[in-house]
Design a protein around this motif. Structure first.
Motif, short mmCIF file in Angstrom:
data_model
loop_
_atom_site.label_atom_id
_atom_site.label_comp_id
_atom_site.label_asym_id
_atom_site.label_seq_id
_atom_site.Cartn_x
_atom_site.Cartn_y
_atom_site.Cartn_z
N GLN A 155 -2.15 17.60 2.04
CA GLN A 155 -2.56 16.76 3.21
C GLN A 155 -3.88 15.64 2.46
N ILE A 156 -4.23 16.84 1.73
CA ILE A 156 -5.34 15.17 0.64
C ILE A 156 -4.62 14.61 0.01
N VAL A 157 -2.81 14.80 -0.82
CA VAL A 157 -2.21 13.93 -0.96
C VAL A 157 -1.86 13.06 -0.25
N THR A 158 -1.41 13.23 0.51
CA THR A 158 -1.16 11.77 1.71
C THR A 158 -2.56 10.95 1.70
N SER A 159 -3.25 11.60 1.97
CA SER A 159 -4.57 11.27 2.29
C SER A 159 -4.69 10.55 1.16
N VAL A 160 -4.95 10.72 -0.34
CA VAL A 160 -5.28 9.88 -1.69
C VAL A 160 -4.34 8.79 -1.84
N VAL A 161 -2.94 8.83 -1.39
CA VAL A 161 -2.00 7.64 -1.85
C VAL A 161 -2.33 6.85 -0.68
N SER A 162 -2.17 7.12 1.12
CA SER A 162 -2.07 5.82 1.63
C SER A 162 -3.37 6.02 1.72
N ASP A 163 -4.59 6.42 1.76
CA ASP A 163 -5.67 5.59 1.78
C ASP A 163 -7.14 6.04 0.36
N LEU A 164 -6.27 5.52 -0.83
CA LEU A 164 -6.77 4.91 -2.16
C LEU A 164 -5.17 4.16 -2.84
N PHE A 165 -4.57 5.32 -3.51
CA PHE A 165 -4.14 4.07 -3.55
C PHE A 165 -3.20 3.42 -3.41
N MET A 166 -2.34 3.03 -2.08
CA MET A 166 -1.97 1.85 -1.90
C MET A 166 -2.20 1.41 -1.24
N PRO A 167 -4.49 1.36 -0.57
CA PRO A 167 -5.08 0.31 -0.63
C PRO A 167 -5.04 -0.70 -1.73
N ILE A 168 -5.30 0.13 -3.05
CA ILE A 168 -5.33 -0.95 -4.57
C ILE A 168 -3.54 -0.78 -4.96
N VAL A 169 -3.02 -0.77 -4.57
CA VAL A 169 -1.56 -1.38 -4.93
C VAL A 169 -1.38 -2.59 -4.72
N GLY A 170 -2.13 -2.66 -3.08
CA GLY A 170 -2.13 -3.87 -1.90
C GLY A 170 -2.67 -4.73 -2.18
N ALA A 171 -4.09 -4.51 -3.16
CA ALA A 171 -4.50 -5.73 -3.63
C ALA A 171 -3.69 -6.74 -4.43
N ILE A 172 -3.21 -5.66 -5.42
CA ILE A 172 -3.25 -6.05 -6.80
C ILE A 172 -1.36 -7.10 -6.61
N PHE A 173 -1.41 -7.09 -5.15
CA PHE A 173 0.75 -7.51 -5.37
C PHE A 173 -0.02 -8.11 -4.09
N GLY A 174 -1.19 -8.68 -3.55
CA GLY A 174 -1.51 -9.70 -2.26
C GLY A 174 -1.26 -9.07 -1.75
N GLY A 175 -2.32 -8.27 -1.51
CA GLY A 175 -1.90 -7.54 0.24
C GLY A 175 -0.43 -6.58 0.63
N LEU A 176 -0.15 -6.23 -0.69
CA LEU A 176 1.38 -5.55 -0.45
C LEU A 176 1.18 -4.39 0.54
N ASP A 177 1.60 -3.70 1.74
CA ASP A 177 1.63 -2.70 2.43
C ASP A 177 3.15 -2.35 2.90
N PHE A 178 2.77 -0.77 1.81
CA PHE A 178 4.34 -0.51 2.14
C PHE A 178 4.93 0.18 3.34
N SER A 179 3.60 0.34 4.44
CA SER A 179 4.04 1.29 5.27
C SER A 179 4.73 0.15 6.12
#
Length: 139
Positions: free
Chosen positions: A29-53
């Protein structure tokens, strides 16, 4: 049979395994939160609002929604964005477990490299040493 089962369930290995499963679930659950709440928003910001979900392909003509949840209600979808998020979760968990196992192995090697302390002398060795000392004094 009940007594045998109780002995099995109380053994240390079963209890250790149960604790490991519970901690593993919490860690997941911690890793899921790190990926969805911390890592993926950063990836999305880098790639112009990209949201994999919300990346999906509708598998029927009835699917017209823009979000994955709404699309799933309309029909079958190929949710490759969610799959990518799960793959990233797995990679992070695998990397962390690799580092933990590597650290444990390093500690084991270090413990194996240190020689054990010398054994205390036996009674015979102590007695022979005393005899040697007495003979040395007489000479």
């Amino acid at each position: 049979m009940l007594k045998e089962f109780r002995e099995f369930a109380i053994k240390g290995n079963v209890v250790d395994l149960a604790i490991g499963v519970i901690i593993g679930a919490a860690f997941g659950q911690i890793v899921t939160s790190v990926v969805s709440d911390l890592f993926m928003p950063i990836v999305g910001a880098i790639f112009g609002g990209l949201d994999f979900s919300n990346y999906f392909v509708g598998l029927s003509s009835n699917v017209t929604a823009n979000s994955l949840e709404a699309a799933r209600q309309q029909g079958a979808v190929f949710a490759y964005g969610h799959f990518l998020t799960v793959v990233i979760n797995f990679m992070i968990i695998a990397w962390i477990l690799f580092l933990v196992v590597k650290g444990i192995n390093k500690l084991r090697r270090k413990a194996a490299d240190t020689p054990p302390p010398p054994a205390p002398p036996t009674k015979e060795e102590v007695l022979l040493g005393e005899i040697r000392d007495i003979l040395a004094k007489k000479a």
